[in-house]
Write an enzyme that holds these catalytic residues in place. Structure first.
Site, PDB file in Angstrom:
ATOM      1  N   ARG A  51       0.846  -1.188   0.000  1.00 21.84           N
ATOM      2  CA  ARG A  51       0.000   0.000   0.000  1.00 21.84           C
ATOM      3  C   ARG A  51       0.880   1.236   0.000  1.00 21.84           C
ATOM      4  O   ARG A  51       2.092   1.138   0.091  1.00 21.84           O
ATOM      5  CB  ARG A  51      -0.907  -0.014   1.228  1.00 21.84           C
ATOM      6  CG  ARG A  51      -0.146  -0.498   2.499  1.00 21.84           C
ATOM      7  CD  ARG A  51      -0.318   0.299   3.744  1.00 21.84           C
ATOM      8  NE  ARG A  51      -0.216   1.686   3.637  1.00 21.84           N
ATOM      9  CZ  ARG A  51       0.907   2.404   3.756  1.00 21.84           C
ATOM     10  NH1 ARG A  51       2.060   1.791   3.958  1.00 21.84           N
ATOM     11  NH2 ARG A  51       0.883   3.719   3.674  1.00 21.84           N
ATOM     12  N   ALA A  53       0.836   5.121  -2.240  1.00 20.99           N
ATOM     13  CA  ALA A  53       0.749   5.418  -3.669  1.00 20.99           C
ATOM     14  C   ALA A  53       1.957   4.976  -4.487  1.00 20.99           C
ATOM     15  O   ALA A  53       1.814   4.209  -5.441  1.00 20.99           O
ATOM     16  CB  ALA A  53       0.471   6.920  -3.848  1.00 20.99           C
ATOM     17  N   ARG A  89      -7.553  -0.297  -6.982  1.00 14.57           N
ATOM     18  CA  ARG A  89      -7.865   0.816  -6.071  1.00 14.57           C
ATOM     19  C   ARG A  89      -7.923   2.097  -6.900  1.00 14.57           C
ATOM     20  O   ARG A  89      -7.115   2.256  -7.827  1.00 14.57           O
ATOM     21  CB  ARG A  89      -6.817   0.955  -4.949  1.00 14.57           C
ATOM     22  CG  ARG A  89      -6.757  -0.233  -4.001  1.00 14.57           C
ATOM     23  CD  ARG A  89      -5.785   0.032  -2.849  1.00 14.57           C
ATOM     24  NE  ARG A  89      -6.347   0.975  -1.865  1.00 14.57           N
ATOM     25  CZ  ARG A  89      -5.643   1.513  -0.875  1.00 14.57           C
ATOM     26  NH1 ARG A  89      -4.339   1.233  -0.749  1.00 14.57           N
ATOM     27  NH2 ARG A  89      -6.200   2.345  -0.009  1.00 14.57           N
ATOM     28  N   GLN A 199      -2.524   2.649   9.962  1.00 15.76           N
ATOM     29  CA  GLN A 199      -1.217   2.652   9.299  1.00 15.76           C
ATOM     30  C   GLN A 199      -0.167   3.384  10.137  1.00 15.76           C
ATOM     31  O   GLN A 199       1.017   3.059  10.106  1.00 15.76           O
ATOM     32  CB  GLN A 199      -1.309   3.303   7.913  1.00 15.76           C
ATOM     33  CG  GLN A 199      -2.024   2.467   6.861  1.00 15.76           C
ATOM     34  CD  GLN A 199      -3.493   2.822   6.746  1.00 15.76           C
ATOM     35  OE1 GLN A 199      -4.131   3.145   7.758  1.00 15.76           O
ATOM     36  NE2 GLN A 199      -4.053   2.744   5.552  1.00 15.76           N
ATOM     37  N   ASP A 240      -1.759  10.762  -2.282  1.00 16.23           N
ATOM     38  CA  ASP A 240      -2.131   9.708  -3.228  1.00 16.23           C
ATOM     39  C   ASP A 240      -2.463  10.269  -4.592  1.00 16.23           C
ATOM     40  O   ASP A 240      -2.397   9.557  -5.601  1.00 16.23           O
ATOM     41  CB  ASP A 240      -3.322   8.913  -2.662  1.00 16.23           C
ATOM     42  CG  ASP A 240      -2.892   8.125  -1.439  1.00 16.23           C
ATOM     43  OD1 ASP A 240      -2.827   8.719  -0.344  1.00 16.23           O
ATOM     44  OD2 ASP A 240      -2.585   6.932  -1.588  1.00 16.23           O
ATOM     45  N   ASN A 250      -5.135  12.507   0.386  1.00 14.94           N
ATOM     46  CA  ASN A 250      -4.311  11.665   1.241  1.00 14.94           C
ATOM     47  C   ASN A 250      -5.220  10.915   2.204  1.00 14.94           C
ATOM     48  O   ASN A 250      -6.449  11.100   2.202  1.00 14.94           O
ATOM     49  CB  ASN A 250      -3.279  12.520   2.000  1.00 14.94           C
ATOM     50  CG  ASN A 250      -2.172  11.674   2.607  1.00 14.94           C
ATOM     51  OD1 ASN A 250      -1.542  10.880   1.916  1.00 14.94           O
ATOM     52  ND2 ASN A 250      -1.948  11.843   3.900  1.00 14.94           N
TER      53      ASN A 250
END
Ligand SMILES: CSC[C@H]1O[C@H](OP(=O)(O)O)[C@H](O)[C@@H]1O
Length: 338
Positions: A51, A53, A89, A199, A240, A250
């Site tokens: 994960r 970007a 995604r 995260q 992202d 983001n």
């Protein structure tokens, strides 16, 4: 724990496969998992095994190489792999940027097929990975230079994870923090846990502790209190997707952090490679925002914390308007949204 396992790597030659550090298992277990098919690569991106970007872009590029069969590549298979991986995604533009580079290799007028195309595809994926490593290092230098006048022991707040785990190299949002530490600035990092997938707690805290960098984990709801107490002098986050006017998507909660930063006179910096900038979108209003499963909120990590059947809204990202961003730090330098 002092584990140094690559976020992702290609193992072997054109008949090789993708190896991923399974980020859903961190911080308890440091486990690498193989992806041997395009479908497995899609699933790994979807489930956030890999994960962030830039890391999603690099993983997708290698994922296209998993369409190679018996050392030979076919244009149709490459195009189909790109189409399929693009559905994993929606928000991180790096995914689509990397897939378009891979597709161009197969569809170029001078494109080959069979073994030559297989070699060309793997070379392009490796180039995307190598470039990302270099971009991470450059962002770290530019970011650390920008805040060079901040004192030793500078307080920095982070949201989500934009470290090495989110890239093919040494991070984006965390790269300036790592560089400040290398320069002896002894940064003190306040780590937003970043609900619902944590995260920050699971990944950023782990990365910082791996490097011996002072960090304190806080709930997202504590950020305002910490800022008001004067403990934060700068905020670094990843992105992202960045629209042409500087609006930045983001992890969910970043917009709230940006509003708090403005209220407390604290600069918020977005750190992202130029592969995250989407000039086809005029403003952030056009950035597609991924919505994820309700269970990530109601029973994250297997423990139900909400009534069964409760309605849930779970956007994975939000958009910070450029006016709340002090500067955008890229591998090419620092841009101040006008
Ligand atoms: C360096 S990009 C990191 C970026 O990606 C994260 O999202 P996710 O964990 O869902 O892939 C988050 O937005 C980070 O800031």
């Amino acid at each position: 724990m002092n584990e140094t396992t690559a976020t992702l790597r290609w193992e072997g030659g054109v008949d090789g496969h993708l190896m991923l550090l399974d980020q859903t298992r961190l911080p308890l277990d440091v486990v690498e998992v193989p992806c041997r098919t395009v479908e497995e690569a899609w699933d790994a991106i979807k489930r956030l095994v890999v994960r962030g970007a830039p890391a999603i872009g690099v993983a997708a590029a290698y994922g296209v190489c998993l369409s190679i069969k018996n050392g030979e590549a076919a244009v149709y298979d490459v195009v189909e792999a790109c189409r399929y991986l693009a559905t994993s995604r929606p928000t991180a533009v790096n995914l689509f940027w990397a897939l378009s580079r891979m597709r161009r290799v197969a569809e170029a007028p001078t494109a080959t097929s069979g073994p030559a195309l297989a070699e060309a595809l793997l070379a392009e994926a490796r180039a995307i990975h190598d470039e990302d490593r270099e971009m991470c290092a450059a962002m770290g230098r530019h970011g650390a230079d920008l805040v060079a006048d901040l004192p030793e022991g500078v307080g920095i707040l982070t949201h989500c994870n934009a470290g090495a785990l989110a890239t093919g190299g040494d991070g984006s949002g965390l790269s300036p923090v790592f560089e400040l530490a290398r320069r002896g600035k002894r940064p003190r990092v306040w780590v937003d846990e970043t609900r619902p997938l944590l995260q920050g707690a699971r990944l950023t805290a782990w990365e910082l502790m791996q490097r011996g960098i002072d960090c304190t984990l806080i709930c997202d709801s504590m950020a305002a209190h910490v800022m008001r107490a004067g403990k934060v002098q700068a905020i670094f986050v990843g992105a992202d997707r960045i629209a042409a006017n500087g609006d930045a998507a983001n992890k969910i909660g970043t917009y709230g952090v940006a509003v708090l930063a403005e209220a407390h006179g604290i600069p918020l910096y977005v750190v992202a490679p130029t592969s995250t900038i989407d000039m086809t979108l005029a403003t952030g209003a056009e950035i597609p925002i991924e919505e994820r499963a309700a269970e990530e909120v109601t029973e994250g990590f297997g423990r139900r914390t909400a009534p069964a059947g409760v309605r849930v809204y779970n956007p994975a990202f939000d958009v910070t308007p450029y006016r709340l961003i002090k500067a955008i730090i890229t591998e090419r330098g620092v841009f101040k949204p006008k």
